[in-house]
Design an enzyme around this catalytic site. Structure first.
Site, PDB file in Angstrom:
ATOM      1  N   TRP A   1      59.147  46.017  26.597  1.00  0.00           N
ATOM      2  CA  TRP A   1      59.705  47.138  27.362  1.00  0.00           C
ATOM      3  C   TRP A   1      59.652  46.840  28.868  1.00  0.00           C
ATOM      4  O   TRP A   1      60.659  46.966  29.587  1.00  0.00           O
ATOM      5  CB  TRP A   1      58.928  48.416  27.029  1.00  0.00           C
ATOM      6  CG  TRP A   1      59.363  49.648  27.795  1.00  0.00           C
ATOM      7  CD1 TRP A   1      60.501  49.805  28.535  1.00  0.00           C
ATOM      8  CD2 TRP A   1      58.652  50.886  27.887  1.00  0.00           C
ATOM      9  NE1 TRP A   1      60.553  51.071  29.074  1.00  0.00           N
ATOM     10  CE2 TRP A   1      59.421  51.752  28.701  1.00  0.00           C
ATOM     11  CE3 TRP A   1      57.445  51.347  27.358  1.00  0.00           C
ATOM     12  CZ2 TRP A   1      59.017  53.058  28.999  1.00  0.00           C
ATOM     13  CZ3 TRP A   1      57.051  52.646  27.646  1.00  0.00           C
ATOM     14  CH2 TRP A   1      57.834  53.490  28.451  1.00  0.00           C
TER      15      TRP A   1
ATOM     16  N   ASP B   1      58.878  42.305  19.979  1.00  0.00           N
ATOM     17  CA  ASP B   1      59.446  43.645  19.853  1.00  0.00           C
ATOM     18  C   ASP B   1      60.256  43.999  21.093  1.00  0.00           C
ATOM     19  O   ASP B   1      59.756  43.922  22.211  1.00  0.00           O
ATOM     20  CB  ASP B   1      58.322  44.665  19.662  1.00  0.00           C
ATOM     21  CG  ASP B   1      58.857  46.084  19.542  1.00  0.00           C
ATOM     22  OD1 ASP B   1      59.256  46.474  18.435  1.00  0.00           O
ATOM     23  OD2 ASP B   1      58.878  46.796  20.569  1.00  0.00           O
TER      24      ASP B   1
ATOM     25  N   TYR C   1      65.598  49.172  26.634  1.00  0.00           N
ATOM     26  CA  TYR C   1      64.707  48.566  27.621  1.00  0.00           C
ATOM     27  C   TYR C   1      65.551  47.851  28.684  1.00  0.00           C
ATOM     28  O   TYR C   1      65.843  46.655  28.579  1.00  0.00           O
ATOM     29  CB  TYR C   1      63.753  47.568  26.965  1.00  0.00           C
ATOM     30  CG  TYR C   1      62.829  48.164  25.915  1.00  0.00           C
ATOM     31  CD1 TYR C   1      62.615  49.532  25.817  1.00  0.00           C
ATOM     32  CD2 TYR C   1      62.171  47.338  25.001  1.00  0.00           C
ATOM     33  CE1 TYR C   1      61.773  50.068  24.860  1.00  0.00           C
ATOM     34  CE2 TYR C   1      61.323  47.865  24.040  1.00  0.00           C
ATOM     35  CZ  TYR C   1      61.140  49.233  23.968  1.00  0.00           C
ATOM     36  OH  TYR C   1      60.302  49.751  23.004  1.00  0.00           O
TER      37      TYR C   1
ATOM     38  N   GLN D   1      56.617  52.428  13.557  1.00  0.00           N
ATOM     39  CA  GLN D   1      56.062  52.052  14.858  1.00  0.00           C
ATOM     40  C   GLN D   1      55.713  53.324  15.627  1.00  0.00           C
ATOM     41  O   GLN D   1      56.570  54.168  15.860  1.00  0.00           O
ATOM     42  CB  GLN D   1      57.076  51.219  15.649  1.00  0.00           C
ATOM     43  CG  GLN D   1      56.519  50.708  16.964  1.00  0.00           C
ATOM     44  CD  GLN D   1      57.501  49.818  17.703  1.00  0.00           C
ATOM     45  OE1 GLN D   1      57.765  50.026  18.874  1.00  0.00           O
ATOM     46  NE2 GLN D   1      58.042  48.830  17.006  1.00  0.00           N
TER      47      GLN D   1
ATOM     48  N   TYR E   1      52.158  50.749  19.057  1.00  0.00           N
ATOM     49  CA  TYR E   1      52.580  50.350  20.399  1.00  0.00           C
ATOM     50  C   TYR E   1      51.679  50.977  21.460  1.00  0.00           C
ATOM     51  O   TYR E   1      50.954  51.921  21.196  1.00  0.00           O
ATOM     52  CB  TYR E   1      54.058  50.666  20.650  1.00  0.00           C
ATOM     53  CG  TYR E   1      54.463  52.125  20.774  1.00  0.00           C
ATOM     54  CD1 TYR E   1      54.230  52.855  21.933  1.00  0.00           C
ATOM     55  CD2 TYR E   1      55.165  52.756  19.741  1.00  0.00           C
ATOM     56  CE1 TYR E   1      54.637  54.170  22.056  1.00  0.00           C
ATOM     57  CE2 TYR E   1      55.585  54.074  19.849  1.00  0.00           C
ATOM     58  CZ  TYR E   1      55.323  54.775  21.023  1.00  0.00           C
ATOM     59  OH  TYR E   1      55.729  56.083  21.136  1.00  0.00           O
TER      60      TYR E   1
ATOM     61  N   SER F   1      49.067  49.544  22.902  1.00  0.00           N
ATOM     62  CA  SER F   1      47.683  49.297  22.494  1.00  0.00           C
ATOM     63  C   SER F   1      46.699  49.399  23.657  1.00  0.00           C
ATOM     64  O   SER F   1      45.519  49.701  23.449  1.00  0.00           O
ATOM     65  CB  SER F   1      47.565  47.912  21.850  1.00  0.00           C
ATOM     66  OG  SER F   1      48.371  47.825  20.698  1.00  0.00           O
ATOM     67  N   LEU F   2      47.178  49.134  24.867  1.00  0.00           N
ATOM     68  CA  LEU F   2      46.322  49.239  26.047  1.00  0.00           C
ATOM     69  C   LEU F   2      46.648  50.489  26.864  1.00  0.00           C
ATOM     70  O   LEU F   2      46.232  50.602  28.022  1.00  0.00           O
ATOM     71  CB  LEU F   2      46.454  47.983  26.919  1.00  0.00           C
ATOM     72  CG  LEU F   2      45.891  46.697  26.303  1.00  0.00           C
ATOM     73  CD1 LEU F   2      46.144  45.510  27.214  1.00  0.00           C
ATOM     74  CD2 LEU F   2      44.398  46.829  26.022  1.00  0.00           C
TER      75      LEU F   2
ATOM     76  N   ALA G   1      53.641  42.518  28.010  1.00  0.00           N
ATOM     77  CA  ALA G   1      53.282  41.494  28.990  1.00  0.00           C
ATOM     78  C   ALA G   1      54.531  41.127  29.766  1.00  0.00           C
ATOM     79  O   ALA G   1      55.635  41.097  29.213  1.00  0.00           O
ATOM     80  CB  ALA G   1      52.699  40.257  28.309  1.00  0.00           C
TER      81      ALA G   1
END
Length: 334
Positions: free
Chosen positions: A29, A60, A65, A192, A220, A222-223, A297
């Site tokens: 994204w 993904d 995006y 998801q 999605y 995760s952080l 990332a």
């Protein structure tokens, strides 16, 4: 930390499809730039290559995006390496038509939630072009469309699967009731949803249904948009259209709570030999509630660090210590 980096990436299977992929997925994204303060295509391409080199196979992306920008980057980055990747992309957020329900505006374009049959066929062809491939491994309905019957949407997805243009079917941002309706018309290989240490709603809603029907869960954020990557400098500012600039979770008060949380977990991090971000990603996989932890990332270093979390085994007592620390410090994070 070197032992972690040199260990083997965990793998999983995407539901009934039998498609095998890494337990850590690369989320793209931010590579599209929109809501993340701009983009750097060269850095993003390096991040994708580094992810593959580190054992990440699930990439993904989505048309929304950056209005195709992320898919274009993924397609270009995978030239010569398409066989190494499991590509997940999406449909249902459209700007080629004004059917459905208006959702938001992106770069001056109104974007609609729409999952009509012909629109899905159009979207699939456009994604195939941008991704420079003749098939999509996992095709996901990005957001659900209340104006189109699920039966029509699923029929379109099953048609694409019969044609060999997609290999597996997924849904995202979906209620348990809507997922049940999808399952009435055919197999769903993956769902998801947002999932992290501070976003655990699916444990009581979707996880039981997914377990019952062998639907892989892809978690999605995760952080939590970087909130769980480690202590955030109180002086750091998020600029431009970066969504974190106005997100109350990133307030000064919350940063203080996070500092206390990470300080409590410092012994656990040292024992395992990893970064805080890796610890949070590894916890996500160890929780047993998701098959894949999707991690965004934009640069090589982030990609390599995130990938290394896929080789970390967290002892059950460490998982419990993380849960307990989160209950003490992060419950009121919002």
């Amino acid at each position: 930390m070197n032992a972690v980096l040199n260990a083997e990436m965990k793998t999983t299977t995407l539901g009934p499809s039998g498609i095998e992929c890494s337990a850590i997925g690369l989320g793209t994204w931010a590579m599209g730039g929109w809501m993340w303060g701009g983009q750097d295509s060269a850095a993003a391409t390096e991040a994708i290559a580094a992810s593959l080199d580190a054992g990440v196979t699930l990439i993904d992306t989505a048309p929304a995006y950056g209005l195709g920008a992320s898919e274009n980057i993924v397609g270009a980055a995978l030239k010569g390496r398409r066989h190494e990747a499991v590509i997940a992309t999406k449909c249902g957020l459209v700007w080629h038509t004004q059917k459905g329900t208006h959702f938001f505006d992106e770069d001056g374009h109104p974007v609609y939630r729409y999952l009509g049959r012909e629109s899905i066929f159009h979207e699939a062809e456009e994604s195939l072009k941008r991704l420079q491939t003749d098939y999509i491994d996992l095709y996901i309905t990005h957001w659900q469309d209340g104006t189109t019957p699920v039966e029509e949407t699923m029929d379109a997805l099953l048609t694409l699967k019969r044609q060999g243009k997609i290999r597996a079917i997924g849904v995202s941002n979906v209620s348990a009731e809507t997922l049940s309706e999808y399952l009435r018309y055919g197999p769903v290989d993956a769902a998801q949803e947002r999932y992290s240490l501070i976003d655990r709603e699916i444990e009581h809603t979707l996880t039981p249904l997914c377990s019952q029907h062998n639907v892989a869960m892809l978690g999605y954020s995760s952080l939590a948009l970087g909130l769980l990557a480690g202590p955030i400098d109180p002086a750091r500012e998020f600029t431009g259209d970066d969504q974190r600039a106005t997100n109350p979770r990133f307030s000064t008060a919350n940063r203080a709570k996070l500092k206390a949380f990470f300080e409590e977990l410092e012994p656990v991090r040292n024992q395992i030999g990893c970064s805080f971000g890796q610890l949070m990603i590894a916890w996500t996989v160890a929780s047993g509630n998701v098959s894949v932890a999707l991690c965004g990332a934009r640069v090589r270093q982030q990609a390599v660090e995130n990938a290394a979390a896929g080789a970390i085994d967290i002892p059950r007592e460490a998982v419990q210590r993380i849960d307990d620390a989160a209950a003490r410090h992060l419950r009121a994070l919002g």
